[in-house]
Write a protein that holds these residues in place. Structure first.
Motif, PDB file in Angstrom:
ATOM      1  N   VAL A  20       0.850  -1.189   0.000  1.00  0.00           N
ATOM      2  CA  VAL A  20       0.000   0.000   0.000  1.00  0.00           C
ATOM      3  C   VAL A  20       0.884   1.237   0.000  1.00  0.00           C
ATOM      4  O   VAL A  20       1.732   1.405   0.890  1.00  0.00           O
ATOM      5  CB  VAL A  20      -0.927   0.022   1.235  1.00  0.00           C
ATOM      6  N   ASP A  21       0.711   2.080  -1.009  1.00  0.00           N
ATOM      7  CA  ASP A  21       1.408   3.359  -1.065  1.00  0.00           C
ATOM      8  C   ASP A  21       0.710   4.307  -0.094  1.00  0.00           C
ATOM      9  O   ASP A  21      -0.455   4.668  -0.286  1.00  0.00           O
ATOM     10  CB  ASP A  21       1.345   3.904  -2.495  1.00  0.00           C
ATOM     11  N   LEU A  22       1.398   4.710   0.971  1.00  0.00           N
ATOM     12  CA  LEU A  22       0.764   5.529   1.999  1.00  0.00           C
ATOM     13  C   LEU A  22       0.426   6.932   1.506  1.00  0.00           C
ATOM     14  O   LEU A  22      -0.398   7.616   2.106  1.00  0.00           O
ATOM     15  CB  LEU A  22       1.657   5.604   3.245  1.00  0.00           C
ATOM     16  N   ARG A  23       1.035   7.355   0.407  1.00  0.00           N
ATOM     17  CA  ARG A  23       0.664   8.649  -0.175  1.00  0.00           C
ATOM     18  C   ARG A  23      -0.720   8.585  -0.814  1.00  0.00           C
ATOM     19  O   ARG A  23      -1.308   9.622  -1.119  1.00  0.00           O
ATOM     20  CB  ARG A  23       1.701   9.070  -1.225  1.00  0.00           C
ATOM     21  N   ALA A  24      -1.233   7.358  -1.027  1.00  0.00           N
ATOM     22  CA  ALA A  24      -2.534   7.191  -1.671  1.00  0.00           C
ATOM     23  C   ALA A  24      -3.656   6.937  -0.671  1.00  0.00           C
ATOM     24  O   ALA A  24      -4.787   6.651  -1.064  1.00  0.00           O
ATOM     25  CB  ALA A  24      -2.474   6.037  -2.681  1.00  0.00           C
ATOM     26  N   VAL A  25      -3.369   7.030   0.636  1.00  0.00           N
ATOM     27  CA  VAL A  25      -4.399   6.831   1.664  1.00  0.00           C
ATOM     28  C   VAL A  25      -5.288   8.066   1.734  1.00  0.00           C
ATOM     29  O   VAL A  25      -4.804   9.197   1.789  1.00  0.00           O
ATOM     30  CB  VAL A  25      -3.752   6.556   3.036  1.00  0.00           C
ATOM     31  N   VAL A  26      -6.610   7.853   1.712  1.00  0.00           N
ATOM     32  CA  VAL A  26      -7.553   8.975   1.755  1.00  0.00           C
ATOM     33  C   VAL A  26      -8.392   8.995   3.026  1.00  0.00           C
ATOM     34  O   VAL A  26      -9.053   9.996   3.318  1.00  0.00           O
ATOM     35  CB  VAL A  26      -8.476   8.970   0.516  1.00  0.00           C
ATOM     36  N   SER A  27      -8.381   7.920   3.813  1.00  0.00           N
ATOM     37  CA  SER A  27      -9.051   7.943   5.119  1.00  0.00           C
ATOM     38  C   SER A  27      -8.547   6.774   5.948  1.00  0.00           C
ATOM     39  O   SER A  27      -8.114   5.750   5.401  1.00  0.00           O
ATOM     40  CB  SER A  27     -10.582   7.872   4.986  1.00  0.00           C
ATOM     41  N   VAL A  28      -8.606   6.925   7.267  1.00  0.00           N
ATOM     42  CA  VAL A  28      -8.171   5.864   8.168  1.00  0.00           C
ATOM     43  C   VAL A  28      -8.963   5.958   9.460  1.00  0.00           C
ATOM     44  O   VAL A  28      -9.249   7.060   9.954  1.00  0.00           O
ATOM     45  CB  VAL A  28      -6.648   5.964   8.442  1.00  0.00           C
ATOM     46  N   GLU A  29      -9.357   4.804  10.002  1.00  0.00           N
ATOM     47  CA  GLU A  29     -10.100   4.788  11.255  1.00  0.00           C
ATOM     48  C   GLU A  29      -9.802   3.502  12.027  1.00  0.00           C
ATOM     49  O   GLU A  29      -9.410   2.488  11.452  1.00  0.00           O
ATOM     50  CB  GLU A  29     -11.607   4.886  11.000  1.00  0.00           C
ATOM     51  N   ARG A  30      -9.962   3.569  13.324  1.00  0.00           N
ATOM     52  CA  ARG A  30      -9.910   2.386  14.176  1.00  0.00           C
ATOM     53  C   ARG A  30     -11.336   1.891  14.332  1.00  0.00           C
ATOM     54  O   ARG A  30     -12.236   2.675  14.654  1.00  0.00           O
ATOM     55  CB  ARG A  30      -9.290   2.737  15.528  1.00  0.00           C
ATOM     56  N   ALA A  31     -11.560   0.605  14.092  1.00  0.00           N
ATOM     57  CA  ALA A  31     -12.920   0.065  14.105  1.00  0.00           C
ATOM     58  C   ALA A  31     -12.909  -1.326  14.736  1.00  0.00           C
ATOM     59  O   ALA A  31     -11.851  -1.916  14.985  1.00  0.00           O
ATOM     60  CB  ALA A  31     -13.476   0.007  12.685  1.00  0.00           C
ATOM     61  N   GLN A  32     -14.085  -1.832  15.019  1.00  0.00           N
ATOM     62  CA  GLN A  32     -14.248  -3.198  15.522  1.00  0.00           C
ATOM     63  C   GLN A  32     -14.726  -4.076  14.365  1.00  0.00           C
ATOM     64  O   GLN A  32     -15.780  -3.825  13.775  1.00  0.00           O
ATOM     65  CB  GLN A  32     -15.268  -3.227  16.669  1.00  0.00           C
ATOM     66  N   ARG A  33     -13.950  -5.089  14.026  1.00  0.00           N
ATOM     67  CA  ARG A  33     -14.286  -5.977  12.917  1.00  0.00           C
ATOM     68  C   ARG A  33     -13.955  -7.425  13.292  1.00  0.00           C
ATOM     69  O   ARG A  33     -13.100  -7.689  14.140  1.00  0.00           O
ATOM     70  CB  ARG A  33     -13.506  -5.597  11.648  1.00  0.00           C
ATOM     71  N   ASP A  34     -14.644  -8.361  12.646  1.00  0.00           N
ATOM     72  CA  ASP A  34     -14.366  -9.779  12.837  1.00  0.00           C
ATOM     73  C   ASP A  34     -13.417 -10.235  11.734  1.00  0.00           C
ATOM     74  O   ASP A  34     -13.774 -10.246  10.552  1.00  0.00           O
ATOM     75  CB  ASP A  34     -15.662 -10.582  12.769  1.00  0.00           C
TER      76      ASP A  34
END
Length: 288
Positions: free
Chosen positions: A149-163
């Motif tokens: 993953v090219d970090l320059r291409a990240v457009v959003s990030v969140e901490r979430a609860q997932r299975d």
């Protein structure tokens, strides 16, 4: 320290037990520990005890002493400590990157990639992977289909609860642009502290790109040219795919190159990483 030192510089720092003005001393980082040393003072922080790293956020109680820092939060022997480290711009930026690499490189993760393509949920299997932090990117190795993953291409990030196949757990869910398409990946680390540190690192790089894009203002024609550059590819002349007078198109292209959104290559005009992010956001907005 018997292990290899990966960072060694002089700077100011504030840590438990220090009273008054922060001293100037030596900051050493190895693969196993961080050491802060000055006259009559030494604090050794095992990296296994670090649960949070913040860059550029000065703790309120230290705001009178520092302008820009790397702040490390850790727990040792039931004691919670916070150390703030300041150096010159070059040293502190390099130190922050190396610190994240040392903390995250080689750690185990559970990944679902992609979890979404655009706004569509994808039934992708969860796989075990090994995380490697390279310059401006995250690589996930050891899974059936390794990916980067090219970090320059990240457009959003969140901490979430997932299975992720072993019950609901905290994960880092982040959306990034892959060849002009918005893709969501979900990553769960082997511990809560590593999950927190990974989230900090992705947010740090995302904040850099977001700050750069805040200064970019595009009209309809500029956006049309960027989307056309993505759709047509560098081998196709843009004059054949956009309905814009040639002289005007040349002016628009020069402006987009100056903005760092396009670049001329031997193969033709290509989108830069910033340009791909803008196009991906545009496509995603249309699709949703």
């Amino acid at each position: 320290m018997s292990e290899t030192v990966v960072a060694d510089f002089v700077g100011r720092f504030f840590a438990p037990g220090i009273e008054g003005d922060p001293p100037t001393g030596r900051i050493l980082l190895s693969q196993r520990r961080l050491v802060l040393a000055a006259d009559d003072y030494k604090e050794t922080i095992p990296l296994s005890s670090v649960f949070d790293v913040k860059v550029g956020q000065v703790p309120p109680e230290m705001a009178g002493y520092f302008n820009d820092t790397v702040t490390v939060a850790y727990r040792t022997d039931d004691r919670r400590g916070v150390a703030a480290i300041e150096g010159n711009d070059t040293n502190i930026d390099r130190f922050a990157t190396v610190l994240f690499k040392v903390l995250l490189n080689g750690t185990k993760a559970l990944v679902r990639h992609p979890a979404k393509v655009g706004g569509r949920v994808v039934e992708t299997d969860v796989h075990k992977a090994r995380l490697d932090v390279t310059q401006g990117a995250l690589s996930f190795e050891g899974c059936p289909e390794p990916f980067t993953v090219d970090l320059r291409a990240v457009v959003s990030v969140e901490r979430a609860q997932r299975d992720l196949g072993d019950g609901t757990r905290p994960v880092i869910s982040f959306r990034h642009i892959d060849d002009g398409t918005a893709v969501t990946s979900q990553v769960g680390m082997s511990s809560g502290r590593l999950t927190n540190i990974l989230g900090r690192y992705i947010r740090l790089r995302y904040a850099d790109v977001k700050e750069e894009l805040e200064d970019v203002e595009l009209g309809e024609e500029e956006t049309e040219v960027l989307v056309a550059a993505y759709s047509a590819g560098p081998s196709v002349s843009l004059s054949k795919v956009v309905d814009i007078e040639p002289q005007r198109l040349t002016m628009l292209l020069n402006g987009l190159i100056d903005e760092g959104l396009l670049v001329d290559t031997d193969e033709g005009t290509k989108l830069t990483a910033k340009g791909r992010v803008i196009v991906g956001q545009r496509i995603e907005n249309v699709n949703t």
